[in-house]
Design an enzyme around this catalytic site. Structure first.
Site: not given
Length: 501
Positions: A351, A376
């Site tokens: 992320e 993510h």
């Protein structure tokens, strides 16, 4: 079903079609190449019925129209695009679509900020204080709480609200402390550091309300209700199993939290038989020390042993760029293997928009630690080896488009790296991360951004169908419950198609 011709194309070596020619390329080669690309994308091999093809054509028509509008929502910051999305005909279809499960949502952001303010803050014995840094804190107590470092003076919220000339305006100011929503996101959040500071503070503000034991019971029920209203039938919730407190100050342990969660889930399933259930991914912040994470991993092992139907596994949460890397916690994360036990991991990894850093390497390390999914995975496309490992091991990326945009990883969602993953048919699910903080509920907004913005015109009804099914396929549910979930979802999907045909 996929035609025989399509099946042949999938397996005939690409180079066989790309014969060297002296002049104009063979049009048939171009057709084959385009078909091969279409088959590789997410949903590319999903066979659509006649009714589904009709809806797919309608969605494409709507998407082409939206792409030609002066204001194209995925190209705008979500806070500015939200009202446009709400008026979108595509969004109205997505709201009705059965989406399967939400596999990446954090516990303190599950329920809308409006509900917290307009329901919870109106309850008796709710106190508020205003901190030196212009934030607020809440606490339920039978008497005025003692001053704290950041809170010198607590006021009974009921009394304070009565003094306000405009209670509705006051309530709106409270909501602003619980969300990132603003009319000027670029001006108010000029950097990742600034938006993350406000982001992390919303959890602290909400904590005083949500951690009150009677509130937490209602909170989880309301959270399941908001998901159910968005046609979601299953939840995997990231939670630190925070200590909860009673009105007299008594503190409950993690076991109380888990039992309460299980009881509320069972009650919701009883009230809504078309809801499958919910599980918890026990999470701790990556800012903690190695010894603290070691203790947390050991605790997670025991909790999963004691509550196998509730505890799905373990994760490290918090901002990756400012937190410690997965490799830093190698000793802690290796404990299950050393002890000869299984503890599934569901790591946040990648992320970040920084390349070549320790944070950037988290996607590789997550796979080395055999993560079940990747939270993510924004940086995954920059790691071809990790991307291939993720694909071959069937490790799905939990894509949270709005979160990535609001937290300033990407401004125009058409440029999100997940566009590459979708074009390759990479294992993927859609989720919303922290819906209340981003002023969303459920998954429909994130599905819109993924379908219209990231997927573009290539994304079709087959894409949506595969993403929904993926939320069951890549869930932590045991095989027998996955089969039940598939059957429940298919029934909902068939009704959805019938209603829109």
């Amino acid at each position: 079903m996929i035609s025989i011709w399509q099946t042949v194309v999938m397996y005939v070596p690409l180079l066989w079609f790309l014969r060297v020619t002296d002049g104009m390329p063979d049009p048939s080669q171009r057709d084959v190449l385009m078909l091969q690309e279409a088959l590789r994308q997410t949903g590319g091999r999903v066979a659509l019925t006649a009714a589904e093809q009709k809806l797919d054509a309608y969605l494409r028509q709507l998407k082409e129209k939206e792409m030609h509008n002066t204001q194209f929502p995925p190209a705008m910051h979500f806070f500015k695009a939200k009202s446009l999305i709400q008026r979108s005909s595509i969004f109205q279809v997505l709201k009705q679509m059965p989406k399967g499960g939400a596999l990446h949502i954090h516990s303190f952001t599950l329920v809308s900020a409006e509900w917290l303010v307009k329901n919870v803050t109106y309850r008796p014995n709710c106190y508020i204080c205003f901190t030196w840094d212009k934030s607020i804190r809440f606490l339920f107590s039978t008497s005025q709480p003692f001053p704290r470092l950041e809170c010198f003076y607590w006021q009974l919220l009921e009394n304070l609200r009565a003094k306000m000339g405009n209670p509705a305006e006051f309530d709106e100011s409270l909501i602003q402390h619980l969300t990132l929503f603003t009319e000027d996101p670029e001006g108010d959040y000029p950097s990742q550091d600034i938006v993350w500071e406000k982001f992390q503070n919303t959890f602290i503000v909400a904590g005083g309300l949500i951690s009150h034991a009677p509130v937490l019971k209602d909170y989880f029920y309301q959270g399941l209700m908001e998901l159910h209203l968005d046609n979601i039938m299953y939840l995997e919730l990231r939670s630190g199993l925070s200590q909860t407190y009673e009105l007299d100050g008594t503190v409950n342990d993690k076991s109380w939290f888990i039992k309460m969660f299980q009881e509320v889930t069972d009650k919701f399933k009883e009230d809504h038989p078309d809801f499958l259930g919910a599980r918890i991914i026990f999470s701790v912040n990556r800012a903690q020390s190695l010894n603290e994470v070691k203790a947390a991993v050991k605790e997670a092992i025991q909790l999963q042993k004691d509550y196998p139907d509730v505890i799905a596994g373990f994760d490290l949460v918090g901002r990756e760029d400012s937190g410690k890397s997965l490799w830093y916690f190698m000793e802690a994360l290796s404990l299950p293997a050393e002890l000869g036990v299984t503890l599934p991991y569901f790591f946040h990894a990648g992320e970040t928009d920084e390349e070549g850093t320790k944070t950037d390497q988290n996607v590789l390390d997550a796979l080395l630690f055999n993560t079940t999914r990747i939270g993510h995975g924004y940086a995954l496309v920059h790691h071809p080896v990790a991307k291939e490992l993720s694909r071959t091991r069937n490790v799905a990326v939990e894509l949270c488009p709005i979160s990535n945009q609001v937290l300033k990883l990407v401004s125009d969602l058409r440029n999100h790296p997940a566009a590459v993953l979708m074009s390759e048919g990479h294992p993927m699910v859609i989720s919303s991360d922290d819906p209340s903080v981003f002023s969303t509920t459920g998954l429909s907004y994130d599905f819109y951004e993924a379908f219209v913005g990231i997927g573009g015109l290539k994304a079709n009804l087959g894409t949506l169908k595969e993403l929904a099914v993926n939320s069951i396929r890549y869930s932590s549910l045991p095989a027998h419950l996955k089969n039940k979930a598939y059957a429940m979802w298919q029934k909902k999907w068939d009704a959805f198609i019938s209603d829109l045909s």
